[in-house]
Design a protein around this motif. Structure first.
Motif, mmCIF file in Angstrom:
data_model
loop_
_atom_site.group_PDB
_atom_site.id
_atom_site.type_symbol
_atom_site.label_atom_id
_atom_site.label_comp_id
_atom_site.label_asym_id
_atom_site.label_seq_id
_atom_site.Cartn_x
_atom_site.Cartn_y
_atom_site.Cartn_z
ATOM 1 N N MET A 130 -1.844 3.105 -9.509
ATOM 2 C CA MET A 130 -2.643 3.281 -8.310
ATOM 3 C C MET A 130 -2.194 2.262 -7.279
ATOM 4 S SD MET A 130 -5.294 2.227 -6.382
ATOM 5 C CE MET A 130 -6.772 2.732 -5.625
ATOM 6 N N GLY A 131 -1.979 2.713 -6.071
ATOM 7 C CA GLY A 131 -1.567 1.797 -5.024
ATOM 8 C C GLY A 131 -2.212 2.121 -3.695
ATOM 9 N N LEU A 132 -2.760 1.103 -3.058
ATOM 10 C CA LEU A 132 -3.295 1.185 -1.710
ATOM 11 C C LEU A 132 -2.751 -0.049 -0.994
ATOM 12 C CD1 LEU A 132 -5.121 2.768 0.197
ATOM 13 C CD2 LEU A 132 -7.044 1.433 -0.651
ATOM 14 N N PRO A 133 -1.763 0.125 -0.104
ATOM 15 C CA PRO A 133 -1.065 -1.014 0.490
ATOM 16 C C PRO A 133 -1.984 -2.124 0.999
ATOM 17 C CG PRO A 133 -0.044 1.021 1.185
ATOM 18 C CD PRO A 133 -1.302 1.403 0.436
ATOM 19 N N LEU A 134 -1.637 -3.333 0.625
ATOM 20 C CA LEU A 134 -2.329 -4.573 0.977
ATOM 21 C C LEU A 134 -3.735 -4.678 0.408
ATOM 22 C CD1 LEU A 134 -1.117 -5.025 4.655
ATOM 23 C CD2 LEU A 134 -0.127 -5.948 2.560
ATOM 24 N N VAL A 135 -4.116 -3.738 -0.471
ATOM 25 C CA VAL A 135 -5.433 -3.787 -1.111
ATOM 26 C C VAL A 135 -5.288 -3.930 -2.620
ATOM 27 C CG1 VAL A 135 -7.630 -2.588 -1.498
ATOM 28 C CG2 VAL A 135 -6.509 -2.447 0.740
ATOM 29 N N VAL A 136 -4.605 -2.958 -3.247
ATOM 30 C CA VAL A 136 -4.429 -3.005 -4.695
ATOM 31 C C VAL A 136 -3.170 -2.229 -5.099
ATOM 32 C CG1 VAL A 136 -5.866 -0.976 -5.171
ATOM 33 C CG2 VAL A 136 -5.610 -2.722 -6.918
#
Length: 116
Positions: A57-63
């Motif tokens: 799971m990737g959300l840029p600059l969040v997780v």
């Protein structure tokens, strides 16, 4: 946040239940100490990401949690926000690199040198 345990012969990375779920992984990561090439502290773990997420799971600059595949290998990431992290470069292991946010980066490096 993953917890790290340094033993004389290995580094254990114990992932939280949420991290395991997001990474689609059942097991923690265990790295033999002889497979650790280098450990670097970084204030911006996002610049170290390479390749594409698969799975995870990737959300840029969040997780960013999971496996990132690139030409020639794969990395495991457990990054949260823009916090201090460790970049662990590996040889002859499941992953080429492990990147983890941690509040204990200097202690980790000191522990790895002690047994060294």
């Amino acid at each position: 946040m993953a917890s790290l345990r340094v033993h004389p012969d290995r580094l254990e990375i114990h992932l939280t239940t949420a991290e395991k779920t997001l990474a689609l992984r059942r097991e923690d990561i265990v790295v033999p100490r002889e497979n650790i090439r280098s450990v670097t502290i970084t204030d911006d773990p996002w610049i170290w990401i390479r390749g594409i997420r698969s799975p995870g799971m990737g959300l840029p600059l969040v997780v960013a949690v999971g496996i990132w595949k690139f030409h020639g290998g794969k990395d495991f990431l457990a990054i949260k926000r823009k916090r201090q992290a460790v970049v662990i470069d590996l040889i002859d292991d499941e992953f080429s690199r492990v990147i983890l946010t941690t509040n204990h980066a200097p202690n980790l490096i000191a522990s790895l040198k002690l047994g060294g």
